[in-house]
Design an enzyme around this catalytic site. Sequence first.
Site, mmCIF file in Angstrom:
data_model
loop_
_atom_site.group_PDB
_atom_site.id
_atom_site.type_symbol
_atom_site.label_atom_id
_atom_site.label_comp_id
_atom_site.label_asym_id
_atom_site.label_seq_id
_atom_site.Cartn_x
_atom_site.Cartn_y
_atom_site.Cartn_z
ATOM 1 C CG ASN A 66 -2.013 1.028 1.124
ATOM 2 O OD1 ASN A 66 -1.785 2.163 0.712
ATOM 3 N ND2 ASN A 66 -3.213 0.637 1.483
ATOM 4 C CG HIS A 107 -6.776 -3.000 3.308
ATOM 5 N ND1 HIS A 107 -5.938 -2.012 2.858
ATOM 6 C CD2 HIS A 107 -8.005 -2.713 2.809
ATOM 7 C CE1 HIS A 107 -6.630 -1.160 2.113
ATOM 8 N NE2 HIS A 107 -7.888 -1.561 2.067
ATOM 9 C CG HIS A 126 -7.916 -3.055 -2.390
ATOM 10 N ND1 HIS A 126 -8.907 -2.511 -3.192
ATOM 11 C CD2 HIS A 126 -7.767 -2.203 -1.349
ATOM 12 C CE1 HIS A 126 -9.310 -1.380 -2.656
ATOM 13 N NE2 HIS A 126 -8.651 -1.161 -1.532
#
Length: 163
Positions: free
Chosen positions: A54, A126, A124
């Site tokens: 990220n 995390h 996505h």
Amino acid sequence: MEIIWAPWRLSYVSKVTKEEKKGCFICNAIEDSPSKDKENLLLYRGQKAIVILNRFPYNTAHLMVCPIRHTGNFLSLLPEELAEIDELLKRSVRAIKRAYNPDGFNIGLNLGKVSGGSMDTHIHYHVVPRWLGDTNFMPVIGGAKVIPQSLDETYDILKKFWE
Ligand SMILES: [Zn+2]
């Protein structure tokens, strides 16, 4: 795994347009040359899923596991995509544990902008390592946070511990 469920998003699911893909940083990283993987923070390329750091991490070593296929529709994920995502989540946790020895993890999915996700067109997951004394997960989302380690350095360390 914590999955935040947002069924009302389903009515908004639409066909993928070229413009939408062009504006997607995940697709851009995947479609770029593998020689630029470090620049793009792309840590690992699988058959159906990838792992990417990220760029705006909530904590050091904040990773994301994404299907290669551009979709924001969780229900459209195929069994083989989900299987590889699961495998990559596991490998991400293992690499981060070895490299950083965190006290815990937040692993999760934001479906839809209203759930706190900043980008809802490409799924996505995390993976956020947590240390005792760092801030709470939810308040951290959306807020700026100073990360002590550079992304370059984090990339190199996780690459070394990735297997
Ligand atoms: Zn995409």
